[in-house]
Scaffold this active site. Sequence first.
Site, mmCIF file in Angstrom:
data_model
loop_
_atom_site.group_PDB
_atom_site.id
_atom_site.type_symbol
_atom_site.label_atom_id
_atom_site.label_comp_id
_atom_site.label_asym_id
_atom_site.label_seq_id
_atom_site.Cartn_x
_atom_site.Cartn_y
_atom_site.Cartn_z
ATOM 1 N N LYS A 62 1.018 -1.226 -0.020
ATOM 2 C CA LYS A 62 0.104 0.018 -0.148
ATOM 3 C C LYS A 62 0.973 1.264 -0.024
ATOM 4 C CE LYS A 62 -4.580 -1.319 1.521
ATOM 5 N NZ LYS A 62 -5.491 -1.527 2.693
ATOM 6 N N ARG A 121 -4.001 -9.872 4.751
ATOM 7 C CA ARG A 121 -4.344 -9.913 3.148
ATOM 8 C C ARG A 121 -3.103 -9.630 2.547
ATOM 9 N NH1 ARG A 121 -6.570 -6.322 -0.350
ATOM 10 N NH2 ARG A 121 -7.946 -7.058 -1.648
#
Lengths: 236, 305
Positions: free
Chosen positions: B240, B274
Site C-alpha cells: 500500500k 491480506r
Amino acid sequence: MIVAAAICPSPPLLASGITGQAEILPELRAACAAAVARLLAAAPDVVAVAGPADATAPFDPAGELSLASYAPALRSSGPLPSAPALPLALGIGGLLLDAPGYQGPRAYQGIAEYEPAAACLALGAKIATAAPRVALLAMGDGTARRSASAPGYLDERAAPFDEAVERAVRAADLSALAALDPTLAADLLAVGRPAWQSLAGALATPHPGGAGPLQTEVLYSDAPLGVAYLVATLIP
Amino acid sequence: MDDVAAAVEQRAQLQRAPGLLRLGGHEFAPGRPLVMAIVNRTPDSFYRPGLTWDEDAALDRVHAAVAEGADILDVGGVPAKPGPEVTVAEEIRRVAPFIERVRAAYPDLVISADTWRHESARALCAAGTDLINDTWSAWDPSLAEVAAEFGAGLVCSHVGTLTPRTRPHRPAFADVVADVIDRVLLLAERAVKAGVDPDRIVIDPAHDFGKNTWHSLEITRRLSELTATGWPVLMSVSHKDFVGETLGADLGDRLAGTLAVTAVGAWLGARIFRAHDVRETRQALDMVASIRGDRPPARAVRALA
C-alpha cells in the site's frame, strides 16, 4: 546386584518437544525406549541412573531436567519444581524412565567428567550393591568429533575410539571399558566415559547370573549428527 | 453519567474475549495467524494490474496461493481506486462464476469476497463465499443482513468519511485509533444485532483508506489497542501507499516494507493478513509466531545433538 544394565546417550534432542515440529532420529528414540523397557522387565527394586555431571554426587530423585534451560519457550507453567534441576544426562535418563510410566524407585548418580577410571569402577560397584535388584541406566555419549559438521569438528581419532567402545560393549569386555583413556575421551568430547566405566564396575560385581556371560545387544550405534550415540543392553 | 463515561462503558460492553474465529467450516484459534491471498478479477487494480483478469490465470494463482500456505482467498471484482464504473451486474459476472470454480476445486478453502454492495454480496454468497470483506465500512448497511442470511462472516472496517472508490483528501482525526475502534466496534455490534455469528466477525482498521501515511503508521504502532478489543483483527497492508511513502519505494519495491508491517501486526496480535505475496507472508508470520512462542520451530536440532 545388577539385574540389568543399559547404555543410552543424552542429547537434549531426546527431550519431547525440543526439536519443534520435526521428529528427529526416531530410530534412536525407539532404541532408547527398548533399552529402558528391558531394564524395567527385570523387575528391579530401583533403577539407578548414572551420568556425567559437574561433580560426583547423588541427585534428588524428585529432580527433573530443566527443559527451559534449553528451550525457554517450553517453560512449564505449572508449579515450581520441588527439587534442583538435574544435569542433562541424568535429566534425559529420567525422561526415558518417565516415558513408559515408570513410577518405582529411582536413584540419580552424577559422575564428574575428570573422575579417574578407578573411582568410576568403585562407584559402579557401590551402585550395584545398593539393593538386591538394581537396574543401571548408564547415560553416556560417544565422541562429538565425528565429522566436519560435528559440534567438535572432525578428529580422525574419534571413529576408532567409538568403534572400540562399541566392540567392548558387544563383547561385554569390561576390562576394555575400564581401560578407556580419560584424557583421550575428554579430548574427543566423549562425555560418556565415566558412565561406561561405572557400568563396567557395576557389572564386575557378583550378579544373579553368577560368572555366566552377559547377554549384550547393541540397539543403536551411529553418529548422524556428528556425535556418537550408542544404545545397548547388558543383561546378566 | 457523563458522555465520556458512557462511551467508555459502552466500549467495554463491546469487547469480547479473544476466541475462536469461524470461517466457512473452519475454526481458527488465537495464535495461528492466517494468510488471506488476494486474487483480483479486475483489469486495473493498483498492484500488478490485470495479473489475474484472465479466469484461468486467476485459477492458477489460486492453486499457487493454496500451495504456498494461504488459509483464505480474497476475490474482488472492483478496484478500490477511482475508475470506470463497475456495475453490480458486471461485478457479479467477474466474480461469481470464478468463486464457483474455486469452490468446486477446493471445497474446504475459506473464500472471501471483497465487495461493498449487498446485491453483489448476495450473489457471491450464493456462489460459495464464506466471508464478506467490506472494505468500505458498511457504506451499504444491508451487507450485514446478507452475511446473516447466508451464515457468512463479515469484515467491519473503518474508512473515515470516504465513500466507495474515492481517495482521501485531507482526512483529520482527533485520535485516529479511537475513531477506528469506535467505528469498527459499532459495526460489529450492528452486525451481531443483524444476526451475524459473532465468531465470524472480523475488524479491519483499513490502512490507507480515509487515512494519510501518518495515520496508517499510527494505527500500526497502536494496533494492540485494536487487538485488545478481543475481536479478530485483519491487516490489509500489502504494497500500500503508506508503505511506499514511508520508504520512498515505488510500487514494485514494497515487499520488505509490507513484511515489516506484517511482522509488527502479527507481534501485536492481528489474526488475518491480506497479502499478494503468500509465501513470503506465510514465512514472516510463522517466524513471528515462533518468536511469540505460539508455534514451535519446524526443526530445532542445532546445538542439541
